[in-house]
Scaffold this active site. Structure first.
Site, PDB file in Angstrom:
ATOM      1  N   HIS A 148     -37.174  49.398  12.993  1.00  0.00           N
ATOM      2  CA  HIS A 148     -38.356  48.532  12.928  1.00  0.00           C
ATOM      3  C   HIS A 148     -38.358  47.731  11.633  1.00  0.00           C
ATOM      4  O   HIS A 148     -38.620  46.517  11.634  1.00  0.00           O
ATOM      5  CB  HIS A 148     -39.615  49.396  13.030  1.00  0.00           C
ATOM      6  CG  HIS A 148     -40.895  48.663  12.815  1.00  0.00           C
ATOM      7  ND1 HIS A 148     -41.668  48.167  13.852  1.00  0.00           N
ATOM      8  CD2 HIS A 148     -41.567  48.334  11.672  1.00  0.00           C
ATOM      9  CE1 HIS A 148     -42.736  47.566  13.361  1.00  0.00           C
ATOM     10  NE2 HIS A 148     -42.697  47.665  12.041  1.00  0.00           N
ATOM     11  N   GLU A 149     -38.063  48.393  10.505  1.00  0.00           N
ATOM     12  CA  GLU A 149     -38.072  47.706   9.213  1.00  0.00           C
ATOM     13  C   GLU A 149     -36.920  46.714   9.101  1.00  0.00           C
ATOM     14  O   GLU A 149     -37.079  45.621   8.549  1.00  0.00           O
ATOM     15  CB  GLU A 149     -38.011  48.730   8.074  1.00  0.00           C
ATOM     16  CG  GLU A 149     -39.183  49.696   8.029  1.00  0.00           C
ATOM     17  CD  GLU A 149     -40.530  48.999   7.963  1.00  0.00           C
ATOM     18  OE1 GLU A 149     -40.612  47.883   7.413  1.00  0.00           O
ATOM     19  OE2 GLU A 149     -41.520  49.566   8.469  1.00  0.00           O
ATOM     20  N   HIS A 152     -37.829  43.552  10.744  1.00  0.00           N
ATOM     21  CA  HIS A 152     -38.650  42.673   9.899  1.00  0.00           C
ATOM     22  C   HIS A 152     -37.767  41.783   9.039  1.00  0.00           C
ATOM     23  O   HIS A 152     -38.025  40.585   8.885  1.00  0.00           O
ATOM     24  CB  HIS A 152     -39.548  43.510   8.987  1.00  0.00           C
ATOM     25  CG  HIS A 152     -40.842  43.931   9.611  1.00  0.00           C
ATOM     26  ND1 HIS A 152     -41.732  43.028  10.156  1.00  0.00           N
ATOM     27  CD2 HIS A 152     -41.410  45.160   9.750  1.00  0.00           C
ATOM     28  CE1 HIS A 152     -42.793  43.686  10.617  1.00  0.00           C
ATOM     29  NE2 HIS A 152     -42.615  44.970  10.394  1.00  0.00           N
TER      30      HIS A 152
END
Length: 290
Positions: A148-149, A152
């Site tokens: 998820h990071e 980003h």
């Protein structure tokens, strides 16, 4: 995970306020007689607004390291087994995301289950996880959170957020000075400059808080995209498992130490707190991945 936005917003407000005070001290003029030159004020506001946003972006990685006490792991140096595992996950998922420059990888000591990604560009990014995340979550959930990071970073969310923040800042500066000018008209002539200066600071802080609602709303929108990106990188099952694990952790600590549970407001929010939350409700995030 909301720390990425929280510290960006905090830094932006402080930088914006500092720049505004400096400009006010040097008496940059957009007032002629008893009227405001709106065109000049708008240009003035845009210069301050975007300068503040881009300075915040430029120092975001440095600020995160200092404020969170992040220990950056040297991938070419000696590492513990869990440090090596985190670096391997970040680098593998970054390559899968098409990143040609590997993010810095860091771990910070905190009992909370959290992680964040920040940095001024894809070339100079940082992915950091808390010790609490590594202790509380299993391997698949950790990989989902890291994916998820990394998403980003791959999506360029910090740069996009900076452009939005620059627009918001411009309106904050613009409206704060119009409001301050109106208030100063009611003060005695000898006190008007002081009232105008103080009113600028007060209105700018107030409008910055309101502006953060817009940034937070956009951040929630981008979180869904990062969840999808994380699912593409690590697999939908791992991303969904990570979100369910976060929800279970949130429910567990809310049933225990309420002070510790404050940290979960950065991950999950309901009701009025949702307006200021940088992340959507976990149930909705899980539903969208189903």
């Amino acid at each position: 995970m909301g720390k990425r936005i929280f510290y960006f917003l905090l830094t932006n407000i402080l930088v914006l306020l500092t720049i505004s005070i400096i400009f006010s001290i040097f008496n940059v003029n957009y007032i002629k007689g008893d009227t405001i030159q709106l065109g000049s004020l708008l240009i003035f506001s845009a210069i301050i607004g975007f300068t503040g946003a881009f300075i915040s972006l430029a120092i975001s990685r440095w600020m995160a390291k200092r404020m969170m006490g992040v220990k950056v792991i040297n991938p070419d140096g000696p590492m513990s087994s869990y440090e090596r595992d985190v670096v391997e996950k970040v680098h593998r998922l970054s390559r899968a995301a098409g990143l040609t420059y590997m993010p810095e990888v860091g771990i910070y000591h905190s009992p909370e289950v959290n992680a964040f990604a920040t940095g001024p560009s894809k070339k100079r990014s940082l992915v950091a996880v808390s010790s609490g995340l590594l202790e509380e979550m299993d391997d698949n959930a950790i990989e989902g959170v890291i994916a998820h990071e990394v998403a980003h970073v791959a999506n360029g969310d910090m740069v996009t957020m900076t452009l939005l923040q620059g627009v918001v800042n411009t309106f904050v500066v613009f409206l704060a000075r119009i409001a301050a000018f109106a208030v100063s008209r009611f003060a005695k002539e000898e006190l008007a400059p002081l009232v105008h200066f103080i009113a600028i600071i007060v209105f700018q802080i107030a409008f910055s808080i309101l502006g953060s609602l817009v940034v937070s709303a956009y951040s929630r929108y981008r979180e869904f995209h990062a969840d999808k990106g994380g699912a593409d990188l690590a697999g939908k099952d791992k991303m969904r498992h990570a979100l369910i694990s976060l929800k279970d952790y949130t429910n567990r600590i809310r049933g225990g130490n309420e002070q510790t549970a404050i940290s979960t407001l950065k991950i999950n929010g309901k009701g009025k707190s949702m307006l200021f939350s940088s992340h959507p409700d976990l149930d909705e995030r899980i539903r969208r991945l189903t």
